[in-house]
Scaffold this active site. Sequence first.
Site, mmCIF file in Angstrom:
data_model
loop_
_atom_site.group_PDB
_atom_site.id
_atom_site.type_symbol
_atom_site.label_atom_id
_atom_site.label_comp_id
_atom_site.label_asym_id
_atom_site.label_seq_id
_atom_site.Cartn_x
_atom_site.Cartn_y
_atom_site.Cartn_z
ATOM 1 C CG LEU A 74 -1.952 -1.184 1.196
ATOM 2 C CD1 LEU A 74 -2.822 -1.152 2.443
ATOM 3 C CD2 LEU A 74 -2.796 -1.185 -0.058
ATOM 4 C CB CYS A 75 4.443 1.755 -0.098
ATOM 5 S SG CYS A 75 5.655 3.027 0.185
ATOM 6 C CG HIS A 76 0.916 6.519 -2.267
ATOM 7 N ND1 HIS A 76 0.574 6.397 -0.938
ATOM 8 C CD2 HIS A 76 -0.239 6.701 -2.944
ATOM 9 C CE1 HIS A 76 -0.728 6.503 -0.821
ATOM 10 N NE2 HIS A 76 -1.254 6.684 -2.021
ATOM 11 C CG MET A 111 6.771 3.042 4.283
ATOM 12 S SD MET A 111 7.054 2.111 5.814
ATOM 13 C CE MET A 111 7.411 0.492 5.165
ATOM 14 C CD GLU A 112 9.430 5.624 -0.164
ATOM 15 O OE1 GLU A 112 8.513 5.322 -0.942
ATOM 16 O OE2 GLU A 112 9.210 6.112 0.973
ATOM 17 C CG ASP A 126 23.898 -12.101 -1.381
ATOM 18 O OD1 ASP A 126 23.707 -13.334 -1.265
ATOM 19 O OD2 ASP A 126 24.143 -11.559 -2.474
#
Length: 156
Positions: A74-76, A111-112, A126
């Site tokens: 739901l992130c734009h 969020m970014e 990794d």
Amino acid sequence: NKLTHFDSSGQAHMVDVSDKASTHRVAIATGCIQMNPNTYELIESGGHKKGDVLGIARIAGIQAAKKTADLIPLCHPIALTHVSIDFNPIGQVTGFIVKPEPKPPATGVEMEALTATQIALLTIYDMCKAVDRGMVMSDIKLLEKSGGKSGDWKAS
């Protein structure tokens, strides 16, 4: 405060941001990765056979910030104008602290910043897992955000 990703009947939805003003916004997140001293030295000396671990992790974090809306349902999607990622050595503990700082013109950017942090740390893991599977990622959190309707915020 209420949860904005739910409508009046409790169904998940994407928040309508069409009326939001375009403002300067910045968010800074942080996270740590701890590792064996030999792994740390391998990264710092540039002796890793896969190449520049932190340089590749920086690019991965930038890519992650740009792709956040593809990962968080739901992130734009937003047009980021700048993303910088810094790696700082952890004091007495062997490892790195990562601090990404994305700057978009419109909607939120927390969020970014958090996604960039996670992916940069995962990339370090990794690239180094062949020599150190015991690395620990921790303390991933938002440090501060500025701009937007809700104003400025800093972690205490």
